[in-house]
Design a protein around this motif. Structure first.
Motif, PDB file in Angstrom:
ATOM      1  N   ARG A  66      54.413  35.114  50.551  1.00 56.15           N
ATOM      2  CA  ARG A  66      54.887  34.990  49.273  1.00 56.15           C
ATOM      3  C   ARG A  66      53.728  35.527  48.387  1.00 56.15           C
ATOM      4  NH1 ARG A  66      59.180  33.778  46.901  1.00 56.15           N
ATOM      5  NH2 ARG A  66      59.632  31.916  48.718  1.00 56.15           N
ATOM      6  N   ASN A  67      52.566  35.384  48.795  1.00 59.05           N
ATOM      7  CA  ASN A  67      51.393  35.802  48.231  1.00 59.05           C
ATOM      8  C   ASN A  67      51.341  37.451  48.360  1.00 59.05           C
ATOM      9  OD1 ASN A  67      48.884  35.333  46.888  1.00 59.05           O
ATOM     10  ND2 ASN A  67      47.672  35.735  48.676  1.00 59.05           N
ATOM     11  N   LYS A  68      51.527  37.657  49.522  1.00 58.47           N
ATOM     12  CA  LYS A  68      51.471  39.392  49.798  1.00 58.47           C
ATOM     13  C   LYS A  68      52.681  40.142  48.890  1.00 58.47           C
ATOM     14  CE  LYS A  68      50.110  39.629  54.693  1.00 58.47           C
ATOM     15  NZ  LYS A  68      50.622  40.227  56.143  1.00 58.47           N
ATOM     16  N   ILE A  69      53.653  39.416  48.911  1.00 62.19           N
ATOM     17  CA  ILE A  69      54.701  40.024  48.001  1.00 62.19           C
ATOM     18  C   ILE A  69      54.365  39.931  46.459  1.00 62.19           C
ATOM     19  CG2 ILE A  69      56.960  39.572  47.139  1.00 62.19           C
ATOM     20  CD1 ILE A  69      57.998  38.537  49.968  1.00 62.19           C
ATOM     21  N   GLU A  70      53.692  38.994  46.181  1.00 63.74           N
ATOM     22  CA  GLU A  70      53.432  38.994  44.695  1.00 63.74           C
ATOM     23  C   GLU A  70      51.988  39.881  44.231  1.00 63.74           C
ATOM     24  OE1 GLU A  70      54.626  37.274  41.990  1.00 63.74           O
ATOM     25  OE2 GLU A  70      56.223  36.816  43.464  1.00 63.74           O
ATOM     26  N   CYS A  71      51.220  39.989  45.477  1.00 64.22           N
ATOM     27  CA  CYS A  71      50.379  40.962  45.071  1.00 64.22           C
ATOM     28  C   CYS A  71      50.790  42.397  45.125  1.00 64.22           C
ATOM     29  CB  CYS A  71      49.015  40.697  46.146  1.00 64.22           C
ATOM     30  SG  CYS A  71      48.018  39.160  45.993  1.00 64.22           S
ATOM     31  N   GLY A  72      51.710  42.510  46.149  1.00 61.28           N
ATOM     32  CA  GLY A  72      52.464  44.152  46.308  1.00 61.28           C
ATOM     33  C   GLY A  72      52.891  44.345  44.982  1.00 61.28           C
ATOM     34  N   LYS A  73      53.638  43.336  44.358  1.00 61.26           N
ATOM     35  CA  LYS A  73      54.509  43.610  42.965  1.00 61.26           C
ATOM     36  C   LYS A  73      53.592  44.032  41.978  1.00 61.26           C
ATOM     37  CE  LYS A  73      57.757  40.707  42.195  1.00 61.26           C
ATOM     38  NZ  LYS A  73      58.388  39.549  42.249  1.00 61.26           N
ATOM     39  N   ASP A  74      52.389  43.113  41.947  1.00 58.91           N
ATOM     40  CA  ASP A  74      51.322  43.446  40.910  1.00 58.91           C
ATOM     41  C   ASP A  74      50.751  44.702  41.079  1.00 58.91           C
ATOM     42  OD1 ASP A  74      52.028  40.780  39.956  1.00 58.91           O
ATOM     43  OD2 ASP A  74      50.384  39.854  40.538  1.00 58.91           O
ATOM     44  N   ASN A  75      50.300  44.997  42.338  1.00 56.61           N
ATOM     45  CA  ASN A  75      49.539  46.286  42.581  1.00 56.61           C
ATOM     46  C   ASN A  75      50.777  47.552  41.960  1.00 56.61           C
ATOM     47  OD1 ASN A  75      47.074  45.723  43.594  1.00 56.61           O
ATOM     48  ND2 ASN A  75      47.871  45.226  45.621  1.00 56.61           N
ATOM     49  N   TYR A  94      44.652  44.529  38.591  1.00 53.67           N
ATOM     50  CA  TYR A  94      44.009  44.533  39.918  1.00 53.67           C
ATOM     51  C   TYR A  94      43.144  43.621  40.215  1.00 53.67           C
ATOM     52  CZ  TYR A  94      45.903  49.453  40.610  1.00 53.67           C
ATOM     53  OH  TYR A  94      46.637  50.514  41.136  1.00 53.67           O
ATOM     54  N   GLU A  95      42.435  43.421  39.054  1.00 54.56           N
ATOM     55  CA  GLU A  95      41.525  42.198  39.108  1.00 54.56           C
ATOM     56  C   GLU A  95      42.323  40.833  39.338  1.00 54.56           C
ATOM     57  OE1 GLU A  95      39.584  42.547  35.324  1.00 54.56           O
ATOM     58  OE2 GLU A  95      37.916  44.039  36.107  1.00 54.56           O
ATOM     59  N   LYS A 100      43.745  36.460  43.784  1.00 50.18           N
ATOM     60  CA  LYS A 100      44.838  35.818  44.529  1.00 50.18           C
ATOM     61  C   LYS A 100      44.347  36.334  46.206  1.00 50.18           C
ATOM     62  CE  LYS A 100      48.542  36.745  41.208  1.00 50.18           C
ATOM     63  NZ  LYS A 100      49.486  37.488  41.076  1.00 50.18           N
ATOM     64  N   ASP A 101      43.957  37.480  46.253  1.00 50.37           N
ATOM     65  CA  ASP A 101      43.444  37.979  47.379  1.00 50.37           C
ATOM     66  C   ASP A 101      42.398  38.785  47.467  1.00 50.37           C
ATOM     67  OD1 ASP A 101      43.432  39.092  50.186  1.00 50.37           O
ATOM     68  OD2 ASP A 101      45.274  40.297  50.013  1.00 50.37           O
ATOM     69  N   PRO A 102      41.205  38.212  47.584  1.00 53.13           N
ATOM     70  CA  PRO A 102      39.956  38.888  47.326  1.00 53.13           C
ATOM     71  C   PRO A 102      39.729  40.239  48.682  1.00 53.13           C
ATOM     72  CG  PRO A 102      39.466  36.531  47.497  1.00 53.13           C
ATOM     73  CD  PRO A 102      40.944  36.643  47.885  1.00 53.13           C
ATOM     74  N   THR A 103      40.529  40.140  49.469  1.00 50.93           N
ATOM     75  CA  THR A 103      40.428  41.311  50.488  1.00 50.93           C
ATOM     76  C   THR A 103      41.336  42.182  50.225  1.00 50.93           C
ATOM     77  OG1 THR A 103      41.928  40.158  52.166  1.00 50.93           O
ATOM     78  CG2 THR A 103      39.670  39.592  52.318  1.00 50.93           C
ATOM     79  N   ASN A 104      42.344  42.339  49.344  1.00 53.40           N
ATOM     80  CA  ASN A 104      43.219  43.379  49.029  1.00 53.40           C
ATOM     81  C   ASN A 104      42.613  44.783  48.489  1.00 53.40           C
ATOM     82  OD1 ASN A 104      45.407  44.742  47.106  1.00 53.40           O
ATOM     83  ND2 ASN A 104      46.452  43.119  48.161  1.00 53.40           N
ATOM     84  N   ALA A 105      42.852  45.674  49.757  1.00 52.79           N
ATOM     85  CA  ALA A 105      42.284  46.946  49.627  1.00 52.79           C
ATOM     86  C   ALA A 105      42.915  47.881  48.650  1.00 52.79           C
ATOM     87  CB  ALA A 105      42.497  47.539  50.925  1.00 52.79           C
ATOM     88  N   HIS A 106      44.129  47.647  48.370  1.00 54.66           N
ATOM     89  CA  HIS A 106      44.690  48.494  47.376  1.00 54.66           C
ATOM     90  C   HIS A 106      44.221  48.115  45.741  1.00 54.66           C
ATOM     91  CE1 HIS A 106      48.228  50.673  45.915  1.00 54.66           C
ATOM     92  NE2 HIS A 106      48.307  49.978  44.902  1.00 54.66           N
ATOM     93  N   ALA A 107      43.783  46.938  45.504  1.00 55.33           N
ATOM     94  CA  ALA A 107      43.385  46.420  44.448  1.00 55.33           C
ATOM     95  C   ALA A 107      42.187  47.138  44.083  1.00 55.33           C
ATOM     96  CB  ALA A 107      43.630  45.207  44.030  1.00 55.33           C
ATOM     97  N   LYS A 108      41.404  46.879  45.238  1.00 54.93           N
ATOM     98  CA  LYS A 108      39.798  47.340  44.997  1.00 54.93           C
ATOM     99  C   LYS A 108      39.929  48.877  44.895  1.00 54.93           C
ATOM    100  CE  LYS A 108      37.792  43.904  48.291  1.00 54.93           C
ATOM    101  NZ  LYS A 108      37.020  43.472  49.531  1.00 54.93           N
TER     102      LYS A 108
END
Length: 188
Positions: A66-75, A94-95, A100-108
Motif C-alpha cells: 500500500r505504501n509503494k502504491i501511495e508513493c508511486g501515485k504521489d510521484n 516529493y518531500e 513515507k519512504d526515505p529510500t524512494n529513489a524517484h522522489a530523491k
C-alpha cells in the motif's frame, strides 16, 4: 418402542485459502508497470478476501505494498506538476514521499532535478504590509497562500497583491537567472 431418528451429520466443505504469493506477484507487477489503480484494486480485493491468510508477515506485506502504491501515485502527480512547471508544489509532494519512504529513489531524483531548475531561476523575496488576509497574483494567476519567496523563471512578471479595504498593489518585475530581488509590498 420408537427408535430415535439420527440427524444427518453436516460436513463443512473445506475452504481453500487464496494464494497470497500469486496476488502479491500480480500487485508487484502492476507497481513495476506504474499501473497504480490496478495494483490498488488487486490489493483491496486481496485484503477483503475472507479466505486470505491473517498473519503478521501477510499484514506487513499489505502495508508495504500500500505504501509503494501511495508513493508511486504521489510521484506520478509530482511528475505532472514538474511538467506543468509547478516546481514548488512538486517539490513538496516529493518531500512527502520521502517522509513515507526515505529510500524512494524517484522522489530523491525529482528533488535533484527541481533544485537544478531552481538554479536557473530568479528569486523574489516578498514582504507585505499588512500581511494578513491578502491574495497574491502572478500574471493574473492566484498563488496559493502568501508566498514569502517566489522562484520564477527568467522573464517579466506582473505582480498584484490585493486585500479587502486596501488599494491593489501592482508592479512589473523583470527576473533574471540567479537574481535575488527583495519586493516590499505596502498596501494603502
Amino acid at each position: 418402542v420408537r427408535q430415535s431418528e439420527q440427524q444427518p451429520v453436516m460436513v463443512q466443505p473445506e475452504v481453500t485459502q487464496v494464494n497470497a504469493a500469486e496476488y502479491f506477484e500480480k500487485i508487484e507487477a502492476n507497481i513495476a508497470e506504474m499501473r497504480w489503480s490496478q495494483a490498488e484494486q488487486l490489493l483491496d480485493a486481496f485484503n477483503a478476501d475472507p479466505t486470505r491468510a491473517r498473519n503478521l508477515d501477510t499484514e506487513n506485506h499489505i502495508i508495504e505494498l500500500r505504501n509503494k502504491i501511495e508513493c508511486g501515485k504521489d510521484n506520478a502527480r509530482a511528475d505532472r506538476l514538474v511538467a506543468d512547471r509547478k516546481l514548488d508544489e512538486a517539490k513538496s509532494i516529493y518531500e512527502d514521499v520521502l517522509v513515507k519512504d526515505p529510500t524512494n529513489a524517484h522522489a530523491k531524483e525529482g528533488i535533484v532535478k527541481i533544485k537544478e531548475e531552481y538554479s536557473k531561476m530568479g528569486v523574489l523575496t516578498m514582504t507585505y504590509d499588512p500581511a494578513e488576509n491578502i491574495q497574491v497574483y502572478i500574471n493574473d494567476e492566484k498563488r496559493g497562500g502568501v508566498p514569502m519567496e517566489l522562484m520564477l523563471e527568467p522573464g517579466t512578471y506582473r505582480i498584484k497583491v490585493v486585500a479587502e479595504g486596501y488599494h491593489d498593489w501592482q508592479k512589473e518585475v523583470v527576473v533574471k537567472a540567479g537574481d535575488a530581488k527583495p519586493i516590499n509590498v505596502k498596501l494603502s
